[in-house]
Scaffold this motif. Structure first.
Motif, PDB file in Angstrom:
ATOM      1  N   ALA A  57       0.828  -1.205   0.000  1.00 42.36           N
ATOM      2  CA  ALA A  57       0.000   0.000   0.000  1.00 42.36           C
ATOM      3  C   ALA A  57       0.863   1.255   0.000  1.00 42.36           C
ATOM      4  N   GLU A  58       1.910   1.239   0.809  1.00 38.70           N
ATOM      5  CA  GLU A  58       2.779   2.414   0.887  1.00 38.70           C
ATOM      6  C   GLU A  58       3.490   2.667  -0.432  1.00 38.70           C
ATOM      7  N   ALA A  59       3.994   1.604  -1.054  1.00 36.89           N
ATOM      8  CA  ALA A  59       4.706   1.747  -2.323  1.00 36.89           C
ATOM      9  C   ALA A  59       3.802   2.342  -3.401  1.00 36.89           C
ATOM     10  N   PHE A  60       2.555   1.872  -3.456  1.00 41.48           N
ATOM     11  CA  PHE A  60       1.652   2.390  -4.484  1.00 41.48           C
ATOM     12  C   PHE A  60       1.096   3.764  -4.133  1.00 41.48           C
ATOM     13  N   GLU A  61       1.032   4.083  -2.867  1.00 41.09           N
ATOM     14  CA  GLU A  61       0.681   5.455  -2.496  1.00 41.09           C
ATOM     15  C   GLU A  61       1.761   6.418  -2.955  1.00 41.09           C
ATOM     16  N   ASP A  62       3.023   5.994  -2.850  1.00 37.72           N
ATOM     17  CA  ASP A  62       4.124   6.830  -3.337  1.00 37.72           C
ATOM     18  C   ASP A  62       3.992   7.087  -4.836  1.00 37.72           C
ATOM     19  N   LEU A  63       3.710   6.014  -5.588  1.00 34.16           N
ATOM     20  CA  LEU A  63       3.544   6.167  -7.037  1.00 34.16           C
ATOM     21  C   LEU A  63       2.328   7.031  -7.361  1.00 34.16           C
ATOM     22  N   SER A  64       1.231   6.773  -6.677  1.00 31.19           N
ATOM     23  CA  SER A  64      -0.005   7.514  -6.917  1.00 31.19           C
ATOM     24  C   SER A  64       0.172   9.001  -6.628  1.00 31.19           C
ATOM     25  N   ASP A  65       0.794   9.306  -5.510  1.00 31.73           N
ATOM     26  CA  ASP A  65       1.023  10.709  -5.144  1.00 31.73           C
ATOM     27  C   ASP A  65       1.918  11.389  -6.178  1.00 31.73           C
ATOM     28  N   LEU A  66       2.902  10.657  -6.669  1.00 35.16           N
ATOM     29  CA  LEU A  66       3.811  11.203  -7.672  1.00 35.16           C
ATOM     30  C   LEU A  66       3.058  11.526  -8.958  1.00 35.16           C
ATOM     31  N   LEU A  67       2.202  10.609  -9.386  1.00 31.67           N
ATOM     32  CA  LEU A  67       1.433  10.826 -10.614  1.00 31.67           C
ATOM     33  C   LEU A  67       0.479  12.014 -10.467  1.00 31.67           C
ATOM     34  N   LYS A  68      -0.161  12.097  -9.307  1.00 34.17           N
ATOM     35  CA  LYS A  68      -1.115  13.186  -9.081  1.00 34.17           C
ATOM     36  C   LYS A  68      -0.414  14.542  -9.058  1.00 34.17           C
ATOM     37  N   SER A  69       0.793  14.579  -8.525  1.00 38.59           N
ATOM     38  CA  SER A  69       1.512  15.845  -8.396  1.00 38.59           C
ATOM     39  C   SER A  69       2.216  16.270  -9.682  1.00 38.59           C
ATOM     40  N   ARG A  70       2.390  15.315 -10.608  1.00 33.89           N
ATOM     41  CA  ARG A  70       3.141  15.612 -11.832  1.00 33.89           C
ATOM     42  C   ARG A  70       2.282  15.638 -13.100  1.00 33.89           C
ATOM     43  N   GLY A  71       0.974  15.661 -12.945  1.00 30.36           N
ATOM     44  CA  GLY A  71       0.131  15.839 -14.115  1.00 30.36           C
ATOM     45  C   GLY A  71      -0.299  14.583 -14.837  1.00 30.36           C
ATOM     46  N   GLY A  72      -0.321  13.458 -14.127  1.00 34.25           N
ATOM     47  CA  GLY A  72      -0.867  12.237 -14.710  1.00 34.25           C
ATOM     48  C   GLY A  72      -0.116  11.720 -15.905  1.00 34.25           C
ATOM     49  N   VAL A  73      -0.813  11.497 -17.016  1.00 34.40           N
ATOM     50  CA  VAL A  73      -0.242  10.824 -18.176  1.00 34.40           C
ATOM     51  C   VAL A  73       0.900  11.617 -18.801  1.00 34.40           C
ATOM     52  N   LYS A  74       0.964  12.907 -18.555  1.00 23.85           N
ATOM     53  CA  LYS A  74       2.044  13.714 -19.110  1.00 23.85           C
ATOM     54  C   LYS A  74       3.372  13.454 -18.395  1.00 23.85           C
ATOM     55  N   PHE A  75       3.290  12.850 -17.219  1.00 21.65           N
ATOM     56  CA  PHE A  75       4.494  12.571 -16.442  1.00 21.65           C
ATOM     57  C   PHE A  75       5.171  11.303 -16.939  1.00 21.65           C
ATOM     58  N   ASP A  76       6.496  11.313 -16.965  1.00 23.44           N
ATOM     59  CA  ASP A  76       7.268  10.169 -17.435  1.00 23.44           C
ATOM     60  C   ASP A  76       7.683   9.318 -16.236  1.00 23.44           C
ATOM     61  N   LEU A  77       6.889   8.312 -15.892  1.00 19.78           N
ATOM     62  CA  LEU A  77       7.116   7.509 -14.692  1.00 19.78           C
ATOM     63  C   LEU A  77       8.348   6.617 -14.846  1.00 19.78           C
ATOM     64  N   ASP A  78       9.196   6.650 -13.844  1.00 18.79           N
ATOM     65  CA  ASP A  78      10.429   5.862 -13.839  1.00 18.79           C
ATOM     66  C   ASP A  78      10.106   4.371 -13.838  1.00 18.79           C
ATOM     67  N   LEU A  79      10.685   3.633 -14.769  1.00 15.00           N
ATOM     68  CA  LEU A  79      10.373   2.218 -14.928  1.00 15.00           C
ATOM     69  C   LEU A  79      10.866   1.392 -13.746  1.00 15.00           C
ATOM     70  N   LYS A  80      12.044   1.677 -13.260  1.00 16.55           N
ATOM     71  CA  LYS A  80      12.594   0.889 -12.159  1.00 16.55           C
ATOM     72  C   LYS A  80      11.789   1.086 -10.875  1.00 16.55           C
ATOM     73  N   SER A  81      11.403   2.322 -10.590  1.00 15.91           N
ATOM     74  CA  SER A  81      10.589   2.580  -9.394  1.00 15.91           C
ATOM     75  C   SER A  81       9.251   1.863  -9.491  1.00 15.91           C
ATOM     76  N   PHE A  82       8.678   1.860 -10.671  1.00 17.63           N
ATOM     77  CA  PHE A  82       7.426   1.155 -10.904  1.00 17.63           C
ATOM     78  C   PHE A  82       7.606  -0.342 -10.651  1.00 17.63           C
ATOM     79  N   CYS A  83       8.687  -0.908 -11.170  1.00 14.38           N
ATOM     80  CA  CYS A  83       8.940  -2.345 -10.996  1.00 14.38           C
ATOM     81  C   CYS A  83       9.220  -2.705  -9.543  1.00 14.38           C
ATOM     82  N   ASP A  84       9.893  -1.817  -8.830  1.00 12.29           N
ATOM     83  CA  ASP A  84      10.162  -2.076  -7.411  1.00 12.29           C
ATOM     84  C   ASP A  84       8.849  -2.212  -6.632  1.00 12.29           C
TER      85      ASP A  84
END
Length: 251
Positions: A57-84
């Motif tokens: 839950a914590e890991a996905f909250e981190d990702l979710s918060d990052l996406l919300k703060s960076r403009g959603g689909v326009k943000f380039d999500l780091d692949l390694k962080s996603f895989c972790d």
């Protein structure tokens, strides 16, 4: 049931019985150990042994918060962080037993493939851009196809949790069967669907699942709801990456 189907299921069941639980646990610990110290999810990893749901839950909250703060689909999500973050979810598949062994094997292998490619393709957009250029988005073994399957794994757990929490009378079998039928079954072969259906009868009870997750009813409900809410923006983000490139989602 046809003889060839019985033979197929028998082979599957013998295969799974040979998989020693200690080996699976060792593999999980190894994956967690490999992620330790690489940045971004250390806290989640350190908590995963005692509370895997909390770590996830914590890991996905981190990702979710990052996406919300960076403009959603326009943000380039780091692949390694996603895989972790996704690697932590494999623990949940392991708790569900034989019914989800196919999903676990596919999910874990796809996450590992994506993680291995993260040095060359640093973001999720890079993965899709390459496969679009090479016209290999839907090709077997492509990273874009792997990403699609990992997304389905995340959604499968989200749907299972949602069904599980819908009522105390909902058995794990009912929750899992409904989630699988909606999220994964449309993309699996008849043979896999048949094997999964047979394996549903071996699912643990609600109480056994909570014990395996080291959670009480109250703590599990809290952490499952955290994952449901946090995973939704991540799943939607992945979908939008495909949609923005005019790639359908029905595969």
């Amino acid at each position: 049931m046809a003889p060839n189907t019985l033979s197929f299921l028998g082979t599957i069941q013998r295969h799974y019985k040979q998989k020693n639980k200690k080996i699976e646990e060792k593999t999980t610990r190894k994956r967690i150990s490999e992620m330790d110290g690489e940045g971004g999810f250390e806290d989640a990893v350190s908590e995963s042994v005692g509370s895997p749901l909390s770590a996830i839950a914590e890991a996905f909250e981190d990702l979710s918060d990052l996406l919300k703060s960076r403009g959603g689909v326009k943000f380039d999500l780091d692949l390694k962080s996603f895989c972790d973050a996704c690697s932590l979810v494999s623990v949940l598949f392991g708790c569900l037993g034989i019914a989800f062994k196919f999903a676990e094997m596919e999910y874990v292998s796809k996450v590992q493939d994506l993680k291995g490619a993260s040095e060359e393709y640093s973001t999720l957009n890079n993965v899709l851009d390459y496969d679009v250029e090479m016209d290999t988005v839907k090709s077997a073994g492509s990273l874009s196809r792997n990403l699609r399957r990992v997304r389905q794994g995340l959604d499968l757990i989200r749907a299972l949790f949602q069904n599980f929490l819908s009522t105390d009378e909902c058995s794990l079998k009912e929750a899992a069967s409904t989630a699988y039928a909606k999220v994964c079954a449309p993309y699996h072969t008849w043979a896999i669907r048949t094997a999964v259906s047979a394996g549903m009868y071996a699912l643990p009870t609600r109480e056994q699942l909570l014990e395996r997750l080291n959670e009480t009813k109250e703590s599990a409900e809290k952490e499952m709801r955290r994952y449901i809410e946090a995973s939704r923006p991540v799943i939607e983000y992945i979908d939008m990456l495909y949609i923005s490139r005019n790639i359908s989602l029905d595969w």
